[in-house]
Design a protein around this motif. Sequence first.
Motif, mmCIF file in Angstrom:
data_model
loop_
_atom_site.group_PDB
_atom_site.id
_atom_site.type_symbol
_atom_site.label_atom_id
_atom_site.label_comp_id
_atom_site.label_asym_id
_atom_site.label_seq_id
_atom_site.Cartn_x
_atom_site.Cartn_y
_atom_site.Cartn_z
ATOM 1 N N UNK A 190 29.175 -21.131 -31.192
ATOM 2 C CA UNK A 190 29.807 -21.807 -32.460
ATOM 3 C C UNK A 190 28.657 -21.808 -33.522
ATOM 4 N N UNK A 191 29.368 -22.106 -34.628
ATOM 5 C CA UNK A 191 28.810 -22.291 -35.897
ATOM 6 C C UNK A 191 28.046 -23.692 -36.037
ATOM 7 N N UNK A 192 27.047 -24.268 -36.026
ATOM 8 C CA UNK A 192 26.613 -25.461 -36.365
ATOM 9 C C UNK A 192 27.007 -25.856 -37.696
ATOM 10 N N UNK A 193 27.370 -25.076 -38.651
ATOM 11 C CA UNK A 193 27.470 -25.401 -39.901
ATOM 12 C C UNK A 193 28.958 -25.336 -40.378
ATOM 13 N N UNK A 194 29.834 -24.843 -39.317
ATOM 14 C CA UNK A 194 31.376 -24.874 -39.564
ATOM 15 C C UNK A 194 31.851 -25.174 -38.235
ATOM 16 N N UNK A 195 31.675 -26.555 -37.813
ATOM 17 C CA UNK A 195 32.015 -26.834 -36.500
ATOM 18 C C UNK A 195 33.326 -27.125 -36.236
ATOM 19 N N UNK A 212 19.756 -24.037 -36.747
ATOM 20 C CA UNK A 212 20.279 -25.746 -36.691
ATOM 21 C C UNK A 212 19.618 -26.790 -36.830
ATOM 22 N N UNK A 213 18.183 -26.397 -36.432
ATOM 23 C CA UNK A 213 17.365 -27.735 -36.447
ATOM 24 C C UNK A 213 16.366 -28.032 -37.597
ATOM 25 N N UNK A 214 16.452 -27.020 -38.405
ATOM 26 C CA UNK A 214 15.395 -26.690 -39.695
ATOM 27 C C UNK A 214 15.407 -27.998 -40.486
ATOM 28 N N UNK A 215 14.739 -29.077 -40.416
ATOM 29 C CA UNK A 215 14.749 -30.133 -40.975
ATOM 30 C C UNK A 215 15.534 -31.416 -40.696
ATOM 31 N N UNK A 216 15.184 -32.666 -41.156
ATOM 32 C CA UNK A 216 15.690 -33.849 -40.843
ATOM 33 C C UNK A 216 17.282 -33.747 -40.992
ATOM 34 N N UNK A 217 17.919 -33.202 -42.142
ATOM 35 C CA UNK A 217 19.125 -33.347 -42.493
ATOM 36 C C UNK A 217 19.939 -32.516 -41.463
#
Length: 375
Positions: free
Chosen positions: A334-339, A48-53
């Motif tokens: 929970x899914x960071x990419x499907x909040x 969830x933290x991989x890179x600035x975006x």
Amino acid sequence: MGPEGQQEQPAERSLAPAFAAALGAGANVEAGREARHGVVAFKFGGTSLLGAQRMLHAAALVREATLRAHSASDAVPGAVVVVVSAMKGVTDRLLAIARRLEAGCRTDARRDADHLLQLHLDVLADLQLSPPHHHRVACDLSLLGKDLLHDASPETQPSAAGRAALQDRLASYGERFSARLFAAALQKIGVPAVPVSSSEFVLTCATFRDARPAMAETRRLGREILLPLFADGLVPVVTGFIGATPDGRVTTLGRNSSDFSGALVAHVVDAGELVIWTDVDGIYTANPRESAEAELLHELSYEEAHALAAAGAKVLHANVLPLAAQTEMVVWVRNTFNPRFRGTRIGPACSFQSTVSPAVPPPSGCQNFHLRGEA
Ligand code: ADP
Ligand code: ASP
Ligand code: MG
């Protein structure tokens, strides 16, 4: 009266034997405390933290939660605390540096440490902060990088006893870099935030690589550090994974233990809810990346979740559950990419109104999960 004075006196509550064992000897946790539902703990994993975006996306989830927490009608004002992992892959690379040192490859170790500093400086550049803000964070990262380079270039080959301590010290840098970057991401989007090193308050034994926290002391010290930050309207961004011995040597709580750190920090601040933000929609009956038959579990008891985690479901560290059960803290996966998706809820039977998860009921037929063989 200070925040400490607002606590109710804890009542002891007995734990299921499996949980008591998981908490370990000397785990003198106060139980039965009325959780302050206005306080929410968010833990973000490495993907969830991989890179600035991704950091900015995760930071926006925190901003949303701070707005909800502040508008909650609790007597105690809402607050959010964040616990972060290292960016994905970073801990492995730090441990590889430790192995290089053990093999006597000091030049390679130093070069790899330098690359890791550069990786985090690149993420900082991608965050596109204002020049003065960028400068401040770059100085902070560079200072930390200097310490890393120093640890990656020991004068002499460490003794066998010193090797474990050095391994933990090296492994700790991933979370320390990401806490600084994530606090910067929050500040960029208007959320006042401050990085906090958990080695300041997570006091542990000296079993490096698998250190056990002293709960009462951790709670006391953690409250001294974190509650004034809430009072100042700041979101503390706390490093997962790491602690320190009473004489100040950095320890780690074991691989994948940032979830446990999330529960520890949530416990310290009496959070009503802990959200483990990860890269899947919740806890499944099996690893969804390996099994096409894996089914999402919408509601779990602490015991059910503990059984799954103890059986190897990497999505949640097993030590989270006994601690959460003691204070009946609700844990969400929970899914960071499907909040917008509700995720898996772990907790007592549902009468609790979440401040952080959408009030979407699980689909019918997907009620409480029962372990095989149970009624
Ligand atoms: P994080 O970096 O967010 O802590 P982890 O990699 O530690 O994430 O855990 C999430 C991963 O756990 C998922 O990507 C998934 O592949 C794996 N996993 C293993 N077992 C399960 C399970 N039963 N349910 C969900 N995910 C699982
Ligand atoms: N960064 C640590 C690890 O890779 C802790 C964690 O991610 O939970 O093991
Ligand atoms: Mg994990």
